[in-house]
Design a protein around this motif. Structure first.
Motif, PDB file in Angstrom:
ATOM      1  N   UNK A  61      -5.366  -1.525   2.136  1.00 21.23           N
ATOM      2  CA  UNK A  61      -4.707  -2.850   2.798  1.00 21.23           C
ATOM      3  C   UNK A  61      -5.687  -2.912   4.095  1.00 21.23           C
ATOM      4  N   UNK A  62      -5.964  -4.040   4.345  1.00 16.94           N
ATOM      5  CA  UNK A  62      -6.684  -4.448   5.662  1.00 16.94           C
ATOM      6  C   UNK A  62      -5.647  -4.982   6.802  1.00 16.94           C
ATOM      7  N   UNK A  63      -6.208  -4.787   7.912  1.00 17.94           N
ATOM      8  CA  UNK A  63      -5.522  -5.357   9.121  1.00 17.94           C
ATOM      9  C   UNK A  63      -4.179  -4.712   9.322  1.00 17.94           C
ATOM     10  N   UNK A 113      -4.641   6.423   7.242  1.00 17.34           N
ATOM     11  CA  UNK A 113      -4.776   5.282   8.118  1.00 17.34           C
ATOM     12  C   UNK A 113      -6.243   5.497   8.746  1.00 17.34           C
ATOM     13  N   UNK A 114      -6.966   4.507   8.370  1.00 15.85           N
ATOM     14  CA  UNK A 114      -8.512   4.726   8.947  1.00 15.85           C
ATOM     15  C   UNK A 114      -8.738   3.885  10.017  1.00 15.85           C
ATOM     16  N   UNK A 115      -9.248   4.194  11.004  1.00  7.89           N
ATOM     17  CA  UNK A 115      -9.604   3.124  12.096  1.00  7.89           C
ATOM     18  C   UNK A 115     -11.074   3.522  12.352  1.00  7.89           C
ATOM     19  N   UNK A 150      -7.170   0.193   8.678  1.00  8.95           N
ATOM     20  CA  UNK A 150      -7.030   0.166   7.652  1.00  8.95           C
ATOM     21  C   UNK A 150      -6.038   1.174   6.877  1.00  8.95           C
ATOM     22  N   UNK A 151      -5.437   0.910   5.878  1.00  6.96           N
ATOM     23  CA  UNK A 151      -4.507   1.971   5.024  1.00  6.96           C
ATOM     24  C   UNK A 151      -5.187   2.197   3.727  1.00  6.96           C
ATOM     25  N   UNK A 196       0.765  -1.106  -0.010  1.00  5.21           N
ATOM     26  CA  UNK A 196       0.096   0.098   0.018  1.00  5.21           C
ATOM     27  C   UNK A 196       0.913   1.226   0.096  1.00  5.21           C
ATOM     28  N   UNK A 197       2.151   1.242   0.667  1.00  2.00           N
ATOM     29  CA  UNK A 197       3.102   2.341   0.756  1.00  2.00           C
ATOM     30  C   UNK A 197       3.516   2.330  -0.653  1.00  2.00           C
ATOM     31  N   UNK A 198       3.914   1.409  -1.287  1.00  5.51           N
ATOM     32  CA  UNK A 198       4.466   1.783  -2.823  1.00  5.51           C
ATOM     33  C   UNK A 198       3.393   1.817  -3.696  1.00  5.51           C
TER      34      UNK A 198
END
Lengths: 318, 528
Positions: B262-264, B281-283, B499-500, B254-256
């Motif tokens: 991306x989960x978890x 980053x979503x929480x 999640x990202x 997800x960073x690249x």
């Protein structure tokens, strides 16, 4: 009959026997593991009724011995069956994974084997001087670092920081060869680094061993160039141990790279096997185990034959 | 040149701000809209969704053994498969209200025993067949058959009979249940043609996307179902799931920018990750909870004082801070939190109290032998560390805990629900009744605390038949008190879903029913 052919025939027969023994061991192993496939599929969500229903559906209520022989007879007829967990045909889904594994392994091997041997030759040529030291230290370092750490370091610099290579090595049908090679560039780099050290050091040691021989001294006195002596006179006589270690590393590239597969999300055999072991999917585990055992036995057979062919005394017995 | 760059950065910052506040606003608006039963696209007044593009999600929790049979889904990737391909009768919205999907409306008889689901017209399956009430009936029957191995089997048990009546499907229960519609939102109950009788794993559903490539444990690709009934959802041309079980690899992807979502995300790295460029980053607080469970019928846990001693001997706030790194909330020894409808927040919070723990421990008359707590990293992420923290805080009260580390492999079949004291995880359920019925009713298969309390059971049954929310809430708070004081559940924390999400993804909503917007990211988001 030629003794080599006899030997190969003997080895093949022994190999088949070993395969059979391996399949028994694997089956016993999967039976000893706690829980069964029904429990693993349903996981935390298992209730007694659903467990019983699923066991019935999957034919798990038969005794273990019956299940083993059912599997064995089907396999002997070329039918590997279907996975208990998702009903996919094992031969085709495993075939795809095996193809991927062999692809990754061969690309890594095509780079690693010549490179390792060349570096070994160079190390001998400059034995005790700085090129030898650099080569030995660097390869020793890369072989000592755990492969997942090498993988993460490579991902950090090559994918996240500089974005040269993709960190995901997922390959699938319909990708061109170029795309596939680009996708697997990172795992190939890591695997090459992992296997390089072992093969290079073995090459170096084997040749150094031969370098003590009288004929090498003769060659030196003839005034041959050092590198010619190593490559033309010493290396052919050191080939047996080198081939042995090369085969061991090739086998590792096929059966032992599950960690690299996980780190780079590569759809190879390792991950496939681990998933099915954790779900107790016995037919798949059996099939994978057979393939892995066959690879090991086959490569060792090749190593032995090459060792014989490389040695005139064994090639032409009196 | 430099000035231009600075301006651009400012503008990006400004856009980010806008998007955050936009998300907050849409979330608030969403809550109101969903309460009214409306299903229009959230935030439609703010932006029109872009159509097209491919959404790539990097998902942990998938195996090569996964099946497309919705009944067998038990991990994250199969959950997302079900949610992406399938369409349920009803859904639970972010605020806990019911949302109509295949069912257009629901009616019940006053005794809450018979429920009528009016089936929407003009819904088409991926294979071109039109969805009929018979398909719905067949689906529900397949999950409730005597010989079913469906993950939803447990919640279908209360159904006595089902039948098709015109464009309605009528479900009759053995005993009244006011929450039945919520049970139908279970993610296994995706409507399949003829209930999936012929081939349950053919991947044909009525959802916004149809499956194209199915390589379990590797990747799944989907393409938009052209005749999907709901125009407000499903903005992408296609979706791709890439199964990435290794957490570091998932975060790198997800960073690249190789995946959009991306989960978890591991709570320990969530704060670091949020500083990375190009993603947020979503929480969102969920209903899942990390727990330690004691069997109330097994010595020494059959002693109420000992149970209370252990409950007082755990430092909940420390666990949330250290195990979840703040991405969660403290629990109160009941499996229910504020995310549930009819939650009673007046129940006093139990805190770490050395004196009370020691007092109850003494009253229990325990012989002082070490109490064995079994943990495994697979019970919940950080379970081993949480066990160590628990051991420390309990030791301060003079309670000797012995931590026994178990292998992940086989944990759910050999340790959980078998050993008297172990770490565990519960994913939460849409309504209180379902959570209690699943794990705290005396007769429940998963009564993993061996909590046998006739009064509790009676209240639960009474609450099911009670259609008046005020009275139900009262009943539920009585049950909460019983479980809080007498139960075998030590619930230190509720974990957030983290999640990202790449900055290209627009329309993210906070929905904590399940992870990744309750599996609706492919349906409700779009690419900038």
């Amino acid at each position: 009959m030629h003794p080599v052919i006899t030997l190969v025939a003997q080895r093949l027969a022994l190999g088949l026997l070993l395969l059979l023994a391996a399949s028994v061991l694997i089956f016993i192993g999967t039976q000893i593991l706690p829980g069964d496939v029904a429990q693993s599929i349903l996981g935390q969500g298992a209730t007694p009724e659903t467990l019983a229903n699923l066991r019935e559906e999957l034919g798990l209520n038969e005794p273990a011995v019956t299940r083993y022989f059912n599997w064995l007879f089907a396999t002997l007829q070329g039918d590997l069956g279907t996975a208990l967990t998702n009903g996919q045909d094992i031969a085709s889904s495993m075939g795809k994974r095996l193809g991927n594994t062999l692809f990754l392994a061969s690309v890594a091997a095509i780079i690693a084997v010549p490179l390792a041997i060349l570096l070994g030759l160079i190390a001998v040529r400059y034995q005790g001087r700085w090129p030898d030291r650099v080569i030995s230290t660097v390869t020793l370092a890369t072989v000592s670092v755990p492969e997942f750490l090498l993988g993460y370091i490579a991902i950090y610099f090559l994918s996240v920081k500089f974005r040269v290579f993709p960190s995901l090595a997922t390959v699938y049908d319909g990708m061109s060869l170029g795309d596939k090679l680009y996708a697997i560039s990172m795992p190939v780099v890591v695997l090459v680094l992992v296997v390089l050290g072992h093969m290079m050091r073995m090459t170096r040691a084997a040749i150094l061993n031969v370098m003590q021989s009288a004929y090498v001294e003769t060659a030196e006195l003839k005034g041959l160039r050092k590198f010619t002596i190593i490559a033309r006179h010493a290396f052919p006589n050191a080939i047996a141990p080198v081939v042995n270690v090369v085969m061991l590393n090739l086998a590792y590239l096929v059966v032992g790279v599950v960690v690299v597969e996980v780190v780079f999300v590569y759809p190879g055999m390792g991950q496939y096997l681990v998933d099915h072991v954790s779900k107790r999917d016995v037919p798949v585990v059996q099939a994978c185990g057979l393939v892995f055992a066959a690879v090991y036995i086959g490569l060792n057979l090749v190593a032995d034959i090459v060792a014989i062919l490389a040695n005139p005394r064994l090639r032409h017995p009196k | 040149m430099k000035d231009d760059l600075a301006k651009l950065i400012d503008r990006i910052d400004a856009m980010r701000m806008d998007r955050r506040s936009f998300l907050n606003r849409t979330a608030a608006f969403g809550a109101v809209a969903a309460m009214g039963g409306a299903t229009q696209a959230l935030g439609a007044s703010h932006a029109t969704p872009n159509k097209g593009g491919i959404l790539k999600m990097g998902l942990g929790g998938g195996e090569s053994t996964n099946s497309l049979d919705p009944a067998l889904a038990a991990s994250q990737v199969p959950f997302h498969l079900n949610r992406t391909i399938g369409e349920p009768l009803v859904d639970v919205a972010a605020d806990g209200s019911l949302e109509m999907r295949i069912a257009e409306s629901i009616e019940s008889t006053p005794d809450a025993k018979t429920w009528m689901f009016k089936i929407r017209q003009g819904v088409e399956f991926h294979n071109g067949k039109t969805l009929t009430p018979d398909d719905v009936l067949a689906t529900l029957q397949r999950h409730s058959d005597k010989d079913s191995s469906s993950g939803a089997f447990g919640i279908m048990e209360g159904i006595e009979s089902m039948k098709v009546d015109g464009d309605m499907v009528a479900v009759t229960l053995a005993t009244a249940n006011a929450d039945l519609p919520y049970l139908m939102a279970d993610y296994h109950l995706m409507i399949q043609p003829d209930g999936g009788r012929a081939d349950p794993a053919d991947g044909i559903g009525a959802g916004a996307y149809k499956i194209i490539v199915n390589e379990p444990g590797v990747r799944h690709t989907f393409e938009k179902h052209a005749n999907y009934w709901d125009q407000s959802r499903g903005h992408y041309d296609g979706v791709e799931f890439i199964v990435i079980n290794d957490a570091t690899a998932r975060m790198a992807a997800v960073q690249s920018g190789q995946v959009h979502i991306a989960n978890r995300v591991d709570p320990k790295i969530a704060k670091l990750l949020s500083r990375a460029p190009g993603l947020t980053v979503q929480n969102v607080s969920g209903r899942g909870h990390y727990v330690f469970i004691m069997h109330c019928d097994t010595a020494p846990f059959d002693n109420k004082d000992l149970r209370l001693a252990l409950k007082y001997a755990i430092n909940r706030q420390e666990m949330v801070d250290k195990i979840l790194d703040g991405y969660g909330s403290i629990g109160n020894d009941i499996p229910i939190n504020a995310a549930y409808p009819l939650f009673d927040d007046s129940l006093p919070q139990r805190d770490y109290d050395v004196a009370k723990a020691a007092e109850h421990y003494k009253a229990s008359g325990h012989d002082g032998s070490p109490i064995v707590l079994r943990v495994a990293e697979g019970a919940f992420p950080g379970a081993v560390d949480a066990g160590a923290l628990f051991q420390q805080t309990a030791a301060a009260a003079g309670i000797p805990l012995e931590i026994k580390r178990e292998p992940n492999d086989g944990y759910w079949s050999e340790v959980w629900n078998k050993q008297p004291f172990c770490a565990s995880y519960w994913g939460g359920r849409p309504v209180q009744d379902q959570m209690y019925s699943t794990a705290y009713l005396s007769t429940a298969d998963w009564n993993d605390t061996r909590f046998f309390n006739a009064d509790f059971d009676a209240l639960l049954i009474e609450a099911r038949a009670e259609l008046e929310p005020g009275k139900r809430k009262e009943l539920y708070s009585k049950m909460a008190v019983m479980l809080h004081d007498d139960g075998g559940l030590i619930c230190p924390m509720f974990n957030d879903f983290i999640e990202a999400v790449g900055d290209k993804v627009i329309g993210w909503e906070k929905n904590g029913v399940q992870e990744v917007m309750n599996g609706l990211a492919p349906h409700k988001t779009w690419l900038a």
